[in-house]
Design a protein around this motif. Structure first.
Motif, PDB file in Angstrom:
ATOM      1  N   LYS A   1      -5.867  -9.111  -8.119  1.00  0.00           N
ATOM      2  CA  LYS A   1      -4.405  -9.225  -7.987  1.00  0.00           C
ATOM      3  C   LYS A   1      -4.011  -8.665  -6.636  1.00  0.00           C
ATOM      4  CE  LYS A   1      -0.053  -7.745 -10.167  1.00  0.00           C
ATOM      5  NZ  LYS A   1       0.561  -9.086 -10.170  1.00  0.00           N
ATOM      6  N   GLY A   2      -3.384  -9.509  -5.797  1.00  0.00           N
ATOM      7  CA  GLY A   2      -3.107  -9.076  -4.427  1.00  0.00           C
ATOM      8  C   GLY A   2      -4.428  -8.929  -3.702  1.00  0.00           C
TER       9      GLY A   2
ATOM     10  N   LYS B   1      -6.448  -6.191  -4.888  1.00  0.00           N
ATOM     11  CA  LYS B   1      -6.961  -5.103  -5.713  1.00  0.00           C
ATOM     12  C   LYS B   1      -7.871  -5.607  -6.835  1.00  0.00           C
ATOM     13  CE  LYS B   1      -4.299  -1.843  -3.800  1.00  0.00           C
ATOM     14  NZ  LYS B   1      -3.405  -2.618  -2.942  1.00  0.00           N
TER      15      LYS B   1
ATOM     16  N   ASP C   1       0.448   2.328  -6.375  1.00  0.00           N
ATOM     17  CA  ASP C   1       0.843   1.415  -5.291  1.00  0.00           C
ATOM     18  C   ASP C   1       1.648   0.237  -5.819  1.00  0.00           C
ATOM     19  OD1 ASP C   1      -0.461   2.997  -3.474  1.00  0.00           O
ATOM     20  OD2 ASP C   1      -2.266   1.759  -3.376  1.00  0.00           O
ATOM     21  N   GLU C   2       1.217  -0.285  -6.953  1.00  0.00           N
ATOM     22  CA  GLU C   2       1.829  -1.501  -7.502  1.00  0.00           C
ATOM     23  C   GLU C   2       3.162  -1.215  -8.190  1.00  0.00           C
ATOM     24  OE1 GLU C   2       1.924  -5.613  -8.060  1.00  0.00           O
ATOM     25  OE2 GLU C   2       0.436  -4.430  -6.972  1.00  0.00           O
ATOM     26  N   THR C   3       3.275  -0.062  -8.859  1.00  0.00           N
ATOM     27  CA  THR C   3       4.450   0.214  -9.700  1.00  0.00           C
ATOM     28  C   THR C   3       5.400   1.243  -9.100  1.00  0.00           C
ATOM     29  OG1 THR C   3       3.343   2.005 -10.907  1.00  0.00           O
ATOM     30  CG2 THR C   3       3.050  -0.256 -11.748  1.00  0.00           C
TER      31      THR C   3
ATOM     32  N   ILE D   1      -0.614  -1.920 -15.333  1.00  0.00           N
ATOM     33  CA  ILE D   1       0.451  -2.465 -14.494  1.00  0.00           C
ATOM     34  C   ILE D   1       1.367  -3.378 -15.303  1.00  0.00           C
ATOM     35  CG2 ILE D   1       0.902  -4.032 -12.551  1.00  0.00           C
ATOM     36  CD1 ILE D   1      -1.654  -2.900 -11.255  1.00  0.00           C
TER      37      ILE D   1
END
Length: 270
Positions: free
Chosen positions: A216-217, A219, A240-242, A263
Protein backbone atom coordinates in the motif's frame (compact mmCIF):
# COMPACT_ATOMS: atom_id res chain seq x y z
CA UNK A 1 24.69 -20.68 -28.92
CA UNK A 2 27.31 -18.22 -27.70
CA UNK A 3 28.30 -19.32 -24.17
CA UNK A 4 29.59 -15.99 -22.89
CA UNK A 5 29.39 -17.28 -19.31
CA UNK A 6 32.25 -19.70 -20.10
CA UNK A 7 34.50 -17.22 -21.90
CA UNK A 8 37.87 -16.40 -20.39
CA UNK A 9 37.94 -13.58 -17.84
CA UNK A 10 38.90 -10.12 -18.99
CA UNK A 11 41.52 -10.17 -16.23
CA UNK A 12 44.73 -12.21 -16.08
CA UNK A 13 46.93 -13.33 -13.17
CA UNK A 14 44.28 -12.92 -10.47
CA UNK A 15 46.52 -14.80 -8.07
CA UNK A 16 49.13 -12.04 -8.39
CA UNK A 17 46.73 -9.16 -7.64
CA UNK A 18 46.67 -7.36 -4.32
CA UNK A 19 43.49 -7.46 -2.24
CA UNK A 20 42.74 -3.88 -3.28
CA UNK A 21 43.16 -4.78 -6.94
CA UNK A 22 40.92 -7.84 -6.60
CA UNK A 23 38.16 -5.88 -4.92
CA UNK A 24 38.39 -2.92 -7.29
CA UNK A 25 38.35 -5.07 -10.41
CA UNK A 26 35.44 -7.20 -9.20
CA UNK A 27 33.53 -4.06 -8.29
CA UNK A 28 34.17 -2.61 -11.75
CA UNK A 29 32.76 -5.78 -13.31
CA UNK A 30 29.74 -5.72 -10.99
CA UNK A 31 28.94 -2.16 -12.08
CA UNK A 32 28.09 -3.48 -15.55
CA UNK A 33 25.37 -5.84 -14.30
CA UNK A 34 22.48 -3.35 -13.86
CA UNK A 35 22.96 -2.16 -17.43
CA UNK A 36 22.63 -5.73 -18.69
CA UNK A 37 19.47 -6.13 -16.61
CA UNK A 38 18.10 -2.88 -18.05
CA UNK A 39 18.31 -4.30 -21.56
CA UNK A 40 16.15 -7.25 -20.48
CA UNK A 41 13.33 -5.18 -18.96
CA UNK A 42 11.01 -5.55 -22.00
CA UNK A 43 11.31 -9.35 -21.70
CA UNK A 44 10.84 -9.21 -17.94
CA UNK A 45 7.76 -7.01 -18.27
CA UNK A 46 6.01 -9.70 -20.30
CA UNK A 47 6.91 -12.39 -17.76
CA UNK A 48 5.70 -10.26 -14.84
CA UNK A 49 2.38 -9.51 -16.54
CA UNK A 50 1.60 -13.12 -17.41
CA UNK A 51 2.57 -14.19 -13.88
CA UNK A 52 0.24 -11.60 -12.35
CA UNK A 53 -2.61 -12.71 -14.61
CA UNK A 54 -2.06 -16.36 -13.70
CA UNK A 55 -1.77 -15.74 -9.97
CA UNK A 56 -4.97 -13.69 -10.00
CA UNK A 57 -6.66 -16.87 -11.23
CA UNK A 58 -5.24 -18.83 -8.31
CA UNK A 59 -1.98 -19.98 -9.86
CA UNK A 60 1.34 -20.24 -8.06
CA UNK A 61 4.87 -19.26 -9.03
CA UNK A 62 7.52 -21.99 -9.20
CA UNK A 63 11.27 -21.46 -9.57
CA UNK A 64 13.41 -24.39 -10.70
CA UNK A 65 17.19 -24.39 -10.87
CA UNK A 66 20.44 -26.07 -9.90
CA UNK A 67 23.39 -24.86 -7.84
CA UNK A 68 23.61 -21.11 -7.34
CA UNK A 69 20.59 -20.51 -9.59
CA UNK A 70 18.46 -22.93 -7.59
CA UNK A 71 19.54 -21.37 -4.31
CA UNK A 72 18.66 -17.89 -5.56
CA UNK A 73 15.18 -19.09 -6.51
CA UNK A 74 14.68 -20.61 -3.07
CA UNK A 75 15.91 -17.39 -1.45
CA UNK A 76 13.43 -15.27 -3.38
CA UNK A 77 10.56 -17.67 -2.70
CA UNK A 78 11.34 -17.86 1.01
CA UNK A 79 11.31 -14.08 1.37
CA UNK A 80 7.84 -13.54 -0.12
CA UNK A 81 5.76 -14.73 2.88
CA UNK A 82 7.48 -12.56 5.52
CA UNK A 83 7.73 -9.54 3.21
CA UNK A 84 4.27 -9.61 1.66
CA UNK A 85 2.29 -11.77 4.09
CA UNK A 86 1.39 -14.32 1.42
CA UNK A 87 0.92 -18.07 2.03
CA UNK A 88 4.06 -20.20 1.84
CA UNK A 89 2.73 -22.06 -1.20
CA UNK A 90 2.28 -18.96 -3.40
CA UNK A 91 5.94 -18.88 -4.48
CA UNK A 92 7.91 -22.15 -4.39
CA UNK A 93 11.60 -22.64 -5.07
CA UNK A 94 12.92 -26.06 -6.13
CA UNK A 95 16.56 -27.07 -6.51
CA UNK A 96 18.10 -30.06 -8.27
CA UNK A 97 19.10 -32.55 -5.59
CA UNK A 98 16.41 -31.47 -3.13
CA UNK A 99 16.73 -29.39 0.03
CA UNK A 100 20.09 -30.88 0.98
CA UNK A 101 21.51 -29.24 -2.16
CA UNK A 102 20.80 -25.82 -0.67
CA UNK A 103 23.87 -26.20 1.56
CA UNK A 104 25.94 -28.84 -0.20
CA UNK A 105 26.29 -29.59 -3.90
CA UNK A 106 24.70 -32.88 -5.00
CA UNK A 107 26.76 -34.48 -7.76
CA UNK A 108 25.08 -34.82 -11.17
CA UNK A 109 21.64 -33.83 -9.77
CA UNK A 110 21.29 -31.15 -12.45
CA UNK A 111 21.76 -33.70 -15.25
CA UNK A 112 18.41 -35.46 -14.71
CA UNK A 113 15.87 -34.11 -17.20
CA UNK A 114 12.91 -35.87 -15.54
CA UNK A 115 13.47 -34.88 -11.91
CA UNK A 116 12.18 -31.29 -11.98
CA UNK A 117 8.70 -32.35 -13.01
CA UNK A 118 8.73 -35.09 -10.36
CA UNK A 119 9.62 -32.43 -7.80
CA UNK A 120 6.83 -30.15 -9.01
CA UNK A 121 4.23 -32.92 -9.11
CA UNK A 122 4.46 -33.22 -5.34
CA UNK A 123 2.69 -29.85 -5.21
CA UNK A 124 -0.23 -30.95 -7.41
CA UNK A 125 0.38 -28.74 -10.45
CA UNK A 126 -2.42 -26.58 -11.87
CA UNK A 127 -2.90 -25.13 -15.36
CA UNK A 128 -2.71 -21.65 -13.79
CA UNK A 129 0.76 -22.22 -12.31
CA UNK A 130 3.84 -20.45 -13.71
CA UNK A 131 7.22 -22.22 -13.88
CA UNK A 132 10.39 -20.15 -14.23
CA UNK A 133 13.68 -21.89 -14.92
CA UNK A 134 16.80 -20.20 -13.57
CA UNK A 135 20.14 -21.14 -15.14
CA UNK A 136 23.10 -18.90 -15.89
CA UNK A 137 24.32 -21.17 -18.71
CA UNK A 138 20.86 -21.73 -20.16
CA UNK A 139 21.73 -25.39 -20.67
CA UNK A 140 20.93 -27.14 -17.36
CA UNK A 141 19.12 -30.45 -18.13
CA UNK A 142 17.08 -30.35 -14.89
CA UNK A 143 15.64 -27.00 -15.95
CA UNK A 144 15.18 -27.87 -19.63
CA UNK A 145 13.27 -31.04 -18.78
CA UNK A 146 11.10 -29.25 -16.23
CA UNK A 147 10.13 -26.48 -18.63
CA UNK A 148 9.45 -28.89 -21.49
CA UNK A 149 7.09 -30.95 -19.36
CA UNK A 150 5.42 -27.83 -17.97
CA UNK A 151 4.79 -26.69 -21.56
CA UNK A 152 3.29 -30.09 -22.40
CA UNK A 153 0.97 -29.81 -19.40
CA UNK A 154 -0.25 -26.38 -20.51
CA UNK A 155 1.49 -24.26 -17.89
CA UNK A 156 3.08 -20.85 -18.43
CA UNK A 157 6.88 -21.04 -18.57
CA UNK A 158 9.63 -18.46 -18.30
CA UNK A 159 13.35 -18.38 -17.62
CA UNK A 160 16.21 -16.24 -16.38
CA UNK A 161 19.46 -17.01 -18.22
CA UNK A 162 22.77 -15.25 -18.91
CA UNK A 163 23.61 -16.47 -22.42
CA UNK A 164 22.01 -15.50 -25.73
CA UNK A 165 20.07 -18.11 -27.70
CA UNK A 166 20.30 -20.85 -25.08
CA UNK A 167 18.28 -24.09 -25.15
CA UNK A 168 16.37 -23.01 -22.05
CA UNK A 169 15.41 -19.66 -23.61
CA UNK A 170 14.16 -21.54 -26.66
CA UNK A 171 11.99 -23.82 -24.50
CA UNK A 172 10.57 -21.07 -22.25
CA UNK A 173 7.55 -19.15 -23.49
CA UNK A 174 8.75 -15.98 -21.76
CA UNK A 175 12.57 -15.91 -21.71
CA UNK A 176 14.55 -13.26 -19.86
CA UNK A 177 18.13 -13.12 -21.12
CA UNK A 178 20.60 -11.03 -19.12
CA UNK A 179 24.00 -11.27 -20.81
CA UNK A 180 26.60 -9.96 -18.37
CA UNK A 181 29.71 -11.17 -20.21
CA UNK A 182 32.70 -13.18 -18.96
CA UNK A 183 33.06 -13.68 -15.22
CA UNK A 184 35.94 -12.24 -13.18
CA UNK A 185 36.95 -15.81 -12.33
CA UNK A 186 36.45 -17.67 -15.61
CA UNK A 187 33.16 -19.61 -15.57
CA UNK A 188 32.25 -18.70 -11.97
CA UNK A 189 28.62 -17.77 -12.56
CA UNK A 190 27.98 -17.20 -8.85
CA UNK A 191 29.53 -13.76 -9.53
CA UNK A 192 28.02 -11.43 -12.17
CA UNK A 193 25.48 -13.95 -13.43
CA UNK A 194 24.29 -14.66 -9.90
CA UNK A 195 24.03 -10.95 -9.19
CA UNK A 196 22.00 -10.43 -12.35
CA UNK A 197 19.65 -13.28 -11.46
CA UNK A 198 19.15 -11.89 -7.96
CA UNK A 199 18.31 -8.46 -9.37
CA UNK A 200 15.82 -9.93 -11.84
CA UNK A 201 14.20 -12.08 -9.16
CA UNK A 202 13.87 -9.03 -6.90
CA UNK A 203 12.19 -7.11 -9.71
CA UNK A 204 9.97 -10.00 -10.71
CA UNK A 205 8.56 -11.02 -7.33
CA UNK A 206 8.27 -7.47 -5.99
CA UNK A 207 6.45 -6.23 -9.09
CA UNK A 208 4.13 -9.24 -9.01
CA UNK A 209 3.27 -8.73 -5.35
CA UNK A 210 2.63 -5.01 -5.82
CA UNK A 211 0.35 -5.80 -8.75
CA UNK A 212 -1.47 -8.33 -6.55
CA UNK A 213 -2.14 -5.61 -3.97
CA UNK A 214 0.35 -6.71 -1.32
CA UNK A 215 1.84 -3.20 -0.96
CA UNK A 216 0.00 0.00 0.00
CA UNK A 217 1.68 3.19 -1.17
CA UNK A 218 5.28 2.12 -0.66
CA UNK A 219 4.71 0.14 2.54
CA UNK A 220 4.78 -3.61 3.28
CA UNK A 221 1.41 -3.50 5.03
CA UNK A 222 1.03 -7.30 4.97
CA UNK A 223 4.50 -8.17 6.31
CA UNK A 224 4.80 -10.75 9.07
CA UNK A 225 5.46 -9.21 12.49
CA UNK A 226 8.06 -11.81 13.41
CA UNK A 227 10.50 -9.79 15.50
CA UNK A 228 10.83 -6.59 17.55
CA UNK A 229 12.31 -4.62 14.64
CA UNK A 230 9.38 -5.47 12.36
CA UNK A 231 6.80 -4.68 15.05
CA UNK A 232 8.42 -1.26 15.49
CA UNK A 233 8.37 -0.76 11.73
CA UNK A 234 4.69 -1.71 11.69
CA UNK A 235 3.93 0.87 14.37
CA UNK A 236 5.72 3.56 12.36
CA UNK A 237 3.74 2.61 9.23
CA UNK A 238 0.48 3.00 11.12
CA UNK A 239 1.59 6.33 12.56
CA UNK A 240 2.61 7.62 9.12
CA UNK A 241 -0.62 6.52 7.48
CA UNK A 242 -3.10 7.52 10.21
CA UNK A 243 -1.27 10.38 12.01
CA UNK A 244 -2.02 8.63 15.32
CA UNK A 245 0.43 8.73 18.22
CA UNK A 246 2.78 5.82 18.97
CA UNK A 247 0.78 4.46 21.88
CA UNK A 248 -2.46 4.35 19.90
CA UNK A 249 -0.72 2.84 16.86
CA UNK A 250 0.81 0.16 19.07
CA UNK A 251 -2.60 -0.63 20.56
CA UNK A 252 -4.09 -0.99 17.08
CA UNK A 253 -1.31 -3.29 15.93
CA UNK A 254 -1.65 -5.49 19.00
CA UNK A 255 -5.41 -5.67 18.54
CA UNK A 256 -5.47 -6.53 14.84
CA UNK A 257 -2.11 -8.26 14.36
CA UNK A 258 -1.50 -6.71 10.96
CA UNK A 259 -0.53 -3.27 9.67
CA UNK A 260 -3.18 -3.38 6.95
CA UNK A 261 -6.01 -4.28 9.34
CA UNK A 262 -4.82 -1.75 11.89
CA UNK A 263 -4.90 1.04 9.30
CA UNK A 264 -8.29 -0.07 7.97
CA UNK A 265 -9.76 -0.02 11.48
CA UNK A 266 -7.95 3.07 12.75
CA UNK A 267 -11.08 5.22 12.50
CA UNK A 268 -12.45 3.34 15.50
CA UNK A 269 -9.87 4.98 17.79
CA UNK A 270 -9.87 8.46 16.30
Amino acid sequence: MNRVTEKESNYQDLDKMSVAELLTNMNNEDKTVPFAVEKAIPQLEKLVQVTVDSMKKGGRLFYIGAGTSGRLGILDASECPPTFGVPFDWVIGLIAGGDKAIRKAVEFAEDDTAQAWKDMKEYGMSKDDVVIGIAASGTTPYVIGGLQRANEEGLITGCIVCNDGSPIAQVAQYPVEVVVGPEFVTGSTRLKSGTAQKLVLNMLSTSVMIQLGRVKGNKMVDMQLSNIKLVARGVRMIMDETKLDEETATTLLERYGSVRKAIENSHALK
